[in-house]
Design an enzyme around this catalytic site. Structure first.
Site, PDB file in Angstrom:
ATOM      1  N   ASP A 197       0.838  -1.193   0.000  1.00  0.00           N
ATOM      2  CA  ASP A 197       0.000   0.000   0.000  1.00  0.00           C
ATOM      3  C   ASP A 197       0.880   1.253   0.000  1.00  0.00           C
ATOM      4  O   ASP A 197       2.060   1.200   0.358  1.00  0.00           O
ATOM      5  CB  ASP A 197      -0.885   0.031   1.249  1.00  0.00           C
ATOM      6  CG  ASP A 197      -1.741  -1.213   1.388  1.00  0.00           C
ATOM      7  OD1 ASP A 197      -2.476  -1.524   0.429  1.00  0.00           O
ATOM      8  OD2 ASP A 197      -1.678  -1.861   2.448  1.00  0.00           O
ATOM      9  N   ASP A 220      -1.142  -2.513  -4.282  1.00  0.00           N
ATOM     10  CA  ASP A 220      -2.338  -2.889  -3.520  1.00  0.00           C
ATOM     11  C   ASP A 220      -3.281  -1.686  -3.435  1.00  0.00           C
ATOM     12  O   ASP A 220      -3.963  -1.380  -4.397  1.00  0.00           O
ATOM     13  CB  ASP A 220      -1.943  -3.428  -2.143  1.00  0.00           C
ATOM     14  CG  ASP A 220      -3.080  -4.189  -1.468  1.00  0.00           C
ATOM     15  OD1 ASP A 220      -3.988  -4.657  -2.176  1.00  0.00           O
ATOM     16  OD2 ASP A 220      -3.051  -4.326  -0.236  1.00  0.00           O
ATOM     17  N   ASP A 221      -3.308  -0.996  -2.324  1.00  0.00           N
ATOM     18  CA  ASP A 221      -4.201   0.139  -2.148  1.00  0.00           C
ATOM     19  C   ASP A 221      -3.401   1.414  -1.914  1.00  0.00           C
ATOM     20  O   ASP A 221      -2.245   1.373  -1.480  1.00  0.00           O
ATOM     21  CB  ASP A 221      -5.129  -0.090  -0.946  1.00  0.00           C
ATOM     22  CG  ASP A 221      -5.916  -1.381  -1.067  1.00  0.00           C
ATOM     23  OD1 ASP A 221      -6.571  -1.581  -2.115  1.00  0.00           O
ATOM     24  OD2 ASP A 221      -5.874  -2.191  -0.120  1.00  0.00           O
ATOM     25  N   ASN A 254      -5.438  -5.338  -4.355  1.00  0.00           N
ATOM     26  CA  ASN A 254      -6.878  -5.102  -4.248  1.00  0.00           C
ATOM     27  C   ASN A 254      -7.356  -3.922  -5.084  1.00  0.00           C
ATOM     28  O   ASN A 254      -8.463  -3.940  -5.604  1.00  0.00           O
ATOM     29  CB  ASN A 254      -7.272  -4.900  -2.790  1.00  0.00           C
ATOM     30  CG  ASN A 254      -7.047  -6.151  -1.956  1.00  0.00           C
ATOM     31  OD1 ASN A 254      -6.779  -6.067  -0.766  1.00  0.00           O
ATOM     32  ND2 ASN A 254      -7.139  -7.337  -2.567  1.00  0.00           N
ATOM     33  N   LYS A 259      -9.039   2.409   1.174  1.00  0.00           N
ATOM     34  CA  LYS A 259      -9.685   1.293   1.870  1.00  0.00           C
ATOM     35  C   LYS A 259      -9.820   1.729   3.324  1.00  0.00           C
ATOM     36  O   LYS A 259      -8.900   1.635   4.124  1.00  0.00           O
ATOM     37  CB  LYS A 259      -8.869   0.016   1.749  1.00  0.00           C
ATOM     38  CG  LYS A 259      -9.559  -1.203   2.367  1.00  0.00           C
ATOM     39  CD  LYS A 259      -8.666  -2.433   2.324  1.00  0.00           C
ATOM     40  CE  LYS A 259      -8.520  -2.951   0.912  1.00  0.00           C
ATOM     41  NZ  LYS A 259      -7.650  -4.156   0.876  1.00  0.00           N
ATOM     42  N   ALA A 418     -23.418  27.672   0.841  1.00  0.00           N
ATOM     43  CA  ALA A 418     -23.394  26.293   1.327  1.00  0.00           C
ATOM     44  C   ALA A 418     -22.121  25.643   0.806  1.00  0.00           C
ATOM     45  O   ALA A 418     -21.482  26.153  -0.131  1.00  0.00           O
ATOM     46  CB  ALA A 418     -24.632  25.522   0.850  1.00  0.00           C
ATOM     47  N   GLU A 425     -13.375  23.158  -2.543  1.00  0.00           N
ATOM     48  CA  GLU A 425     -14.279  24.296  -2.442  1.00  0.00           C
ATOM     49  C   GLU A 425     -13.828  25.336  -3.465  1.00  0.00           C
ATOM     50  O   GLU A 425     -12.651  25.743  -3.492  1.00  0.00           O
ATOM     51  CB  GLU A 425     -14.223  24.864  -1.028  1.00  0.00           C
ATOM     52  CG  GLU A 425     -15.225  25.941  -0.754  1.00  0.00           C
ATOM     53  CD  GLU A 425     -16.648  25.439  -0.536  1.00  0.00           C
ATOM     54  OE1 GLU A 425     -17.557  26.276  -0.456  1.00  0.00           O
ATOM     55  OE2 GLU A 425     -16.842  24.200  -0.463  1.00  0.00           O
TER      56      GLU A 425
END
Length: 510
Positions: A197, A220-221, A254, A259, A418, A425
């Site tokens: 990862d 992986d992640d 993965n 994750k 909002a 943003e």
């Protein structure tokens, strides 16, 4: 060796006073030297030996190469702590880049490049690469492994890459901050890419945070918080192209960008239902990951997903939970998230349990016209001078999109009426008081910030010390966002004298 009376941690803590020392390390130095700027040590380990709470170990640029087939599993072990308000700092010297190279360090161990087993340490500006997976009967090695209840450490502006395991992994300890760091191109070939990862936290201790980081091309992640028994927060971070052998389109591990939880399917490993950690995933961007942008991974409880953007993933927000919901309710909270161009935007969601409102899929959805740019150019480019993520148009909302102000107030800062949907943003160039219109009031803010360091002026798109560039941006955008008077205030005479010639101001206004 020099002395100073000011401690540095997240800026200047002027109230803390100590007789702190500064030590120097260089690839061309020697551990028999006294550790001064002109006669530096040769290793970071020697720097640790002499450092005390409040000290700074300055690391000169160049390659610190580690080699050999014998030695410890800890290429570098940090086991001496600083103190609250007086960390030990291991910092790159000025703009130099110290590179810790472990490609040729190959003892028959599960290797840690850096093993951090102490508290109140602050690492900044270092590059670590090439930690090897030298044995095949266990899983991955690690670039940096935080363990042994290591608390209150900061990992800032690090570049972790081409390791045969995660770039940085917190296995034990709390209140650690990973800030403005990159972890990429990590791949564990012995496990087919299953465990490499970018960043991970599986700690039992609370307070670990990941802020402003990037994770890409990991097998992986990008970020993995599976089995973390205490809550973890990841904010304002990016993850892309994870789940492939780096540099290819060959599937590997993965393949999730974030994750954000999970314990697999064995409920015997779960915490008590009332103790399942509620992780927070706020303001992040995931794109082009092989499987999921954001993934709950069977988490036996809820996760807070707020103001995230998912683009071009197989599944945008995957809330998979297939354990007994009467015992383990996956009561996820989703607000102000933005999904576009995924095969499915919201997948595997138990609608009777989740609380999702004011997300793009609850509203009209998103189209390509909502974005200032969908070009990925620059995502891995240089960071801002303060270490922040690159300021590029990718995945930001275009002016005029109805997704601007399309969210709901969840207690986070926002501009306009909002919050906007997604990770960014919208800010108007020149809107220095963040009220949604560029007018004379913004000139007053610019004037008050004149001469301040880069990054201090709100909505500054120019960078650098606050001065002529920011004034020019304000002039160019005067009137955007609302009906205002046509006259543009001139800078005060005292500022003009120190800023630019009067003729240049006239040109800027023309």
């Amino acid at each position: 060796m020099t002395r100073c009376l000011t401690l540095l941690l997240f800026g200047c803590l002027s109230a803390a006073v100590t007789d702190a020392a500064e030590w120097y390390v260089s690839p061309t130095g020697s551990d028999s030297n006294p550790g001064t700027l002109t006669e530096p040590f040769g290793s970071i380990s020697r720097g640790q030996q002499v450092a005390s709470a409040g000290d700074t170990v300055w690391l000169r640029g160049g390659e610190y190469a580690y080699s050999g087939t014998t030695g410890s599993q800890y290429a570098v072990l940090f086991n001496k702590s600083g103190a609250s308000g007086a960390p030990i700092r291991y910092w790159a010297y000025q703009d130099e880049t110290p590179v810790f190279d472990f490609f040729d360090y190959q003892p028959l161990e599960r290797i840690r490049g850096f093993s951090v087993q102490a508290d109140w340490l602050h690492f900044r500006g270092l590059e670590l690469r090439g930690v090897q997976q030298t044995i095949t009967n266990v899983n991955e090695s690690w670039g940096i492994r935080v363990e042994n209840r290591a608390d209150n450490n900061v990992f800032e502006r690090l570049d972790l890459h081409h390791n045969e395991g995660p770039g940085l992994f917190i296995v034990d300890g709390g209140n650690n901050l990973v800030l403005n760091s990159d972890s990429h191109d990590n791949y564990d070939p012995d496990r087919g890419g299953e465990n490499a990862d970018g960043f991970g936290s599986h700690s039992n201790d609370p307070g670990n945070r990941f802020v402003g980081n990037r994770a890409w091309n990991n097998s992986d992640d990008g970020f993995d918080f599976i089995n973390s028994d205490a809550a973890v927060t990841v904010e304002n971070s990016w993850a892309w192209a994870n789940g492939y052998i780096p540099g290819t389109t060959t599937a590997a591990g993965n393949g999730a960008g974030f994750k954000a939880g999970g314990y697999g399917l064995n409920s015997g490993t779960f915490p008590d239902p009332g103790s399942v950690p509620r992780n927070a995933v706020i303001g992040n961007l995931a794109f082009d990951n092989r499987v999921q942008g954001f993934y709950a991974n069977h988490h036996p409880g809820g996760i807070d997903w707020i103001n995230n953007t998912s683009i071009g993933n197989a599944r945008g927000f995957d809330l998979l939970n297939d354990v007994d919901p009467s015992i383990w309710p996956a009561d996820h909270y989703l607000r102000n998230n933005l999904a576009y161009g995924n095969n499915s935007d919201l997948a595997n969601a138990n609608q009777s349990l989740i609380d999702d409102e004011f997300n793009s899929w609850n509203l009209r959805g998103a189209s390509g016209r909502d974005f200032a740019s969908l070009s990925r150019d620059g995502v891995a480019g240089p960071r801002m001078p303060d270490g922040g993520l690159p300021r590029i148009d990718f995945a930001r909302l275009a002016l005029g999109s109805s997704l601007i102000d399309g969210g709901v107030d969840v207690g986070l800062p926002f501009q306009g009426g909002a919050p906007d949907l997604g990770a960014f943003e919208v800010s108007l160039p020149g809107d220095y008081n963040s009220d949604g219109v560029v007018d004379a009031a913004d000139y007053t803010v610019w004037r008050d910030y004149f001469g301040s360091p880069a990054g201090s002026l709100p909505n500054d798109v120019d960078g650098g010390v606050i001065g002529a560039a920011q004034y020019a941006t304000w002039v160019a955008n005067y009137g955007v966002g609302g009906a205002v008077a046509n006259s543009v205030p001139e800078p005060a005479t005292s500022i003009l004298i120190s800023l630019v010639p009067l003729t240049m101001i006239a040109l800027l206004r023309d």
